[in-house]
Design an enzyme around this catalytic site. Structure first.
Site, mmCIF file in Angstrom:
data_model
loop_
_atom_site.group_PDB
_atom_site.id
_atom_site.type_symbol
_atom_site.label_atom_id
_atom_site.label_comp_id
_atom_site.label_asym_id
_atom_site.label_seq_id
_atom_site.Cartn_x
_atom_site.Cartn_y
_atom_site.Cartn_z
ATOM 1 N N ASP B 147 0.827 -1.074 -0.191
ATOM 2 C CA ASP B 147 -0.089 -0.009 -0.039
ATOM 3 C C ASP B 147 0.882 1.287 0.097
ATOM 4 O O ASP B 147 0.313 2.279 -0.316
ATOM 5 C CB ASP B 147 -0.916 -0.037 1.246
ATOM 6 C CG ASP B 147 -2.004 -1.089 1.030
ATOM 7 O OD1 ASP B 147 -2.436 -1.260 -0.009
ATOM 8 O OD2 ASP B 147 -2.488 -1.763 2.244
ATOM 9 N N ARG B 195 -7.035 0.184 -0.053
ATOM 10 C CA ARG B 195 -8.481 0.673 0.532
ATOM 11 C C ARG B 195 -8.534 2.193 0.613
ATOM 12 O O ARG B 195 -9.392 2.755 0.759
ATOM 13 C CB ARG B 195 -8.682 -0.363 1.416
ATOM 14 C CG ARG B 195 -10.042 -0.205 1.969
ATOM 15 C CD ARG B 195 -10.777 -1.633 2.169
ATOM 16 N NE ARG B 195 -10.878 -2.516 1.323
ATOM 17 C CZ ARG B 195 -12.327 -2.743 0.955
ATOM 18 N NH1 ARG B 195 -13.234 -2.364 1.624
ATOM 19 N NH2 ARG B 195 -12.220 -3.593 -0.176
ATOM 20 N N TYR B 298 -4.977 -10.861 -5.397
ATOM 21 C CA TYR B 298 -3.437 -11.446 -4.903
ATOM 22 C C TYR B 298 -2.497 -11.479 -6.163
ATOM 23 O O TYR B 298 -1.405 -11.543 -5.862
ATOM 24 C CB TYR B 298 -3.735 -12.799 -4.480
ATOM 25 C CG TYR B 298 -4.194 -12.815 -2.908
ATOM 26 C CD1 TYR B 298 -4.530 -11.846 -2.240
ATOM 27 C CD2 TYR B 298 -4.169 -14.229 -2.300
ATOM 28 C CE1 TYR B 298 -4.736 -11.968 -0.921
ATOM 29 C CE2 TYR B 298 -4.576 -14.284 -0.892
ATOM 30 C CZ TYR B 298 -4.995 -13.002 -0.114
ATOM 31 O OH TYR B 298 -5.438 -12.703 1.063
#
Lengths: 422, 422
Positions: B147, B195, B298
């Site tokens: 991230d 996210r 993934y």
């Protein structure tokens, strides 16, 4: 009769593209260039056969040798592809007349069509124009399809690379799930292409040899939810995790695709696509396991960065062979890959009559699928292994692969505009 | 006092794994082995911190040098990871007491924790045990997260490789759509992770430099359907096609994720996941364009086969640096990547205090996102480009990458069983 004039060639790409269809284009164009004494220019159809019908031809002689060479490692269709199937001569004679007008106007005597089953049908119809319409043409089909469903040829260029992508990706994601399974994801679902034939899904089965518990869902096997969940549960209990590779064509006994389970969005519209989320939710509802899912879609067939060297080589070779077959006077044929042995892998380029190729799909033989329907047999592995052999990396610049974008210079039009039928 | 005994080290992997977290493990273990005179064994926690709590330790000294070296090019977490955050000392003192029992029983004085923001918090709590519980420990956090949302460090190992995967995959799929756009697919939608922060989606924006019309949907920008459709329509009208890269965290102004649009399956269960199909259906409903969509999930974070060389190198270096920091007496710190210059790219490994790292997320700065909210700026490209530089291919055998599966031999237990809190 005056000294025989050199004929020009028409080449077009058809249907869904692949990681190596441009390698076939490269094979066609380089081989034609090597035979300049006998073949004039190679005109590519812009967007497949539509380019022929609309006289939208690309003059590939405007591209440098380096640009054409770069096609060998460039995914997708450099001249544009199309989904368009010629109707029968009876149903749409106008289209065939138009093709002949365009071929005649541009001195085209060779027709190379690079595609799958539907395209083989189009190519076969064109190959009959000498007989049916009196225009001398030699039409050679160059095989291409990720689906691997063409008959006669041992494999289809395009398939080996998608198989390698699926096997490598499924392996990597399985390592990921294995890492996470203790407290998080236990089942990973990967959806792959293959609406009718399970060849691509089968490639996912290769990861079993790397120690990964895997369930493969084929279009050739009617889906049985109870048996499927029992298999997943057994694998998770034994290994702590498992991977599911589901073909987009996996379907219920009544023929409805898993992806069409009546799912609706907030507005009541039918939700399109996605066998993977459906399967993943089944696992969640039935077994309570946390899941992740991926849908590879175009990524799998465009993944030139992980192309199979065997596949890229064969794609080039069938393109080159098509030109050589034409120069030998062939018509209505397709070069094929003929397997000589599995290990060491040996093959030669053969030839098949096009009327035996068109409109026939090759499914997974039953002895390639395990008795329980959820895996691949050793016979299947022997078939698949050579096809994913070798890496054939593109060149990179600044971290990105260097792929060809051609100039695609249009050949000046000589004919009135043609209105395509809607 | 007797001659100072060598302390053992504990190493664990935490949270979502990456393509290069094992390269950090390799850096830790190889550097510890190079300092055998000062560090005893490296015990890895099986499944992260859970391995410490349950005294489920892996003796990495049982692995050969070749096996450890192979970790450098193996994706995912070789020792297993977990999603588990230690509570505060007040809330669950029992867990800290247990950690100390295990550390004491196995002579552990060094704690290396390889993870993201939550893991930094756990590592920080452990680093305070000398003060809070009187047990001498040095805890060093090894940064890892796809991230890219850890503060202070210029980038996070794991991110560069997922960025490369996304940029390469989006480019390849865009070439595919461009080929098909005349008669078929005009819009391709790729869903990527992220996210809260849009770093991964931003990498998709790099394909603009390769001539691809692309729309990026960030979690940092509230989704506006009307503006989005107008942008897609403008690009398709101009270029004939376009690619959309949507972050899983993309959301409406009211905070609901696009992926949660009230979609239900045939049984009325909420359908989980999938911003891509939602966006694709919007395009279909609003503009009538044929679409394809992919969800990388993934595959993106496990894709060691297309890892960034820069990223793999930095992952190794932060692992090695963590051990060196420990040997210099540091505690409660994290090695960082400090950028010195963009082009040519230069960096050095720095160090950050862990209390400044834990529980802070780094979002995309506003000046990295274009004014219209749908693309990345030149400043963002300057930041991203070095991180995807270089290829670092794994070795292949029979067409498949050779990835390490370790023996993971358990250290004999010395303590009574510990019941994990549910």
């Amino acid at each position: 009769m005056a000294a025989k004039e050199k004929k020009n060639a028409f080449y077009a790409q058809s249907g869904g593209v692949t990681a190596v269809i441009n390698a076939s284009a490269c094979g066609v164009i380089e081989t034609a260039r090597a035979n300049r004494d006998r073949i004039g220019k190679v005109y590519a159809g812009r967007n497949g056969i539509i380019g022929a019908l609309t006289e939208d031809l690309i003059d590939t002689s405007k591209e440098s040798a380096a640009a054409i060479a770069l096609l060998r490692s460039t995914p997708s269709g450099a001249f544009g592809s199309c989904r368009y199937k010629l109707k029968s001569l009876e149903a749409n004679k106008r289209e065939y007349e138009r093709l002949i007008e365009v071929f005649r106007a541009h001195g085209i005597g060779y027709f190379f069509y690079n595609g799958g089953g539907d395209s083989a049908d189009t190519c076969f119809k064109v190959s009959q124009l000498s007989q049916t319409m009196g225009y001398p043409i030699q039409a050679i089909h160059v095989p291409k399809t990720v689906d691997n469903d063409l008959p006669i040829t041992d494999c289809c260029p395009g398939f080996g690379s998608v198989a390698k992508y699926v096997a490598v990706s499924a392996l990597e994601a399985s390592f990921d799930v294995r890492s996470m399974a203790k407290t998080s994801t236990k089942v990973f679902v990967l959806e792959v292409m293959g609406r009718h034939a399970g060849w691509i899904a089968a490639a996912g089965g290769l990861i079993e040899d790397e120690g990964i518990p895997v369930v493969v869902l084929f279009p050739e096997v009617e889906f049985d939810e109870k048996k499927f969940l029992a298999r997943v549960e057994a694998l998770v209990k034994k290994h702590g995790f498992c991977t599911v590779v589901v073909s987009e064509g996996c379907h219920h006994p009544d023929g409805t695709f898993l992806a069409e389970q009546g799912t609706k969005d907030a507005f009541g519209h039918a939700q399109l696509g996605g066998a993977a989320p459906v399967v993943a939710n089944m696992v969640k509802q039935g077994l309570g396991y946390k899941f992740h899912w991926a849908v590879a879609d175009y990524l799998q067939r465009a993944a030139r960065h992980i192309a199979s060297k065997t596949d890229a080589k064969q794609a080039y070779e069938v393109g080159a062979a098509a030109v050589k077959l034409a120069l030998k006077g062939h018509n209505a044929v397709m070069p094929t890959v003929e397997r000589v042995s599995d290990a060491p892998y040996k093959y030669r380029i053969g030839v098949a009559p096009l009327d035996k190729v068109a409109n026939t799909e090759k499914f997974m033989p039953r002895n390639f699928i395990t008795a329980d329907g959820f895996g691949i047999t050793e016979a299947c592995k022997r078939y698949l292994r050579p096809l994913i052999q070798g890496e054939d990396y593109p060149r990179y610049r600044n971290g990105m692969p260097v792929y060809a974008t051609l100039k695609n210079v249009a050949v000046p039009k000589k004919l009135p505009t043609f209105e395509m039928q809607k």
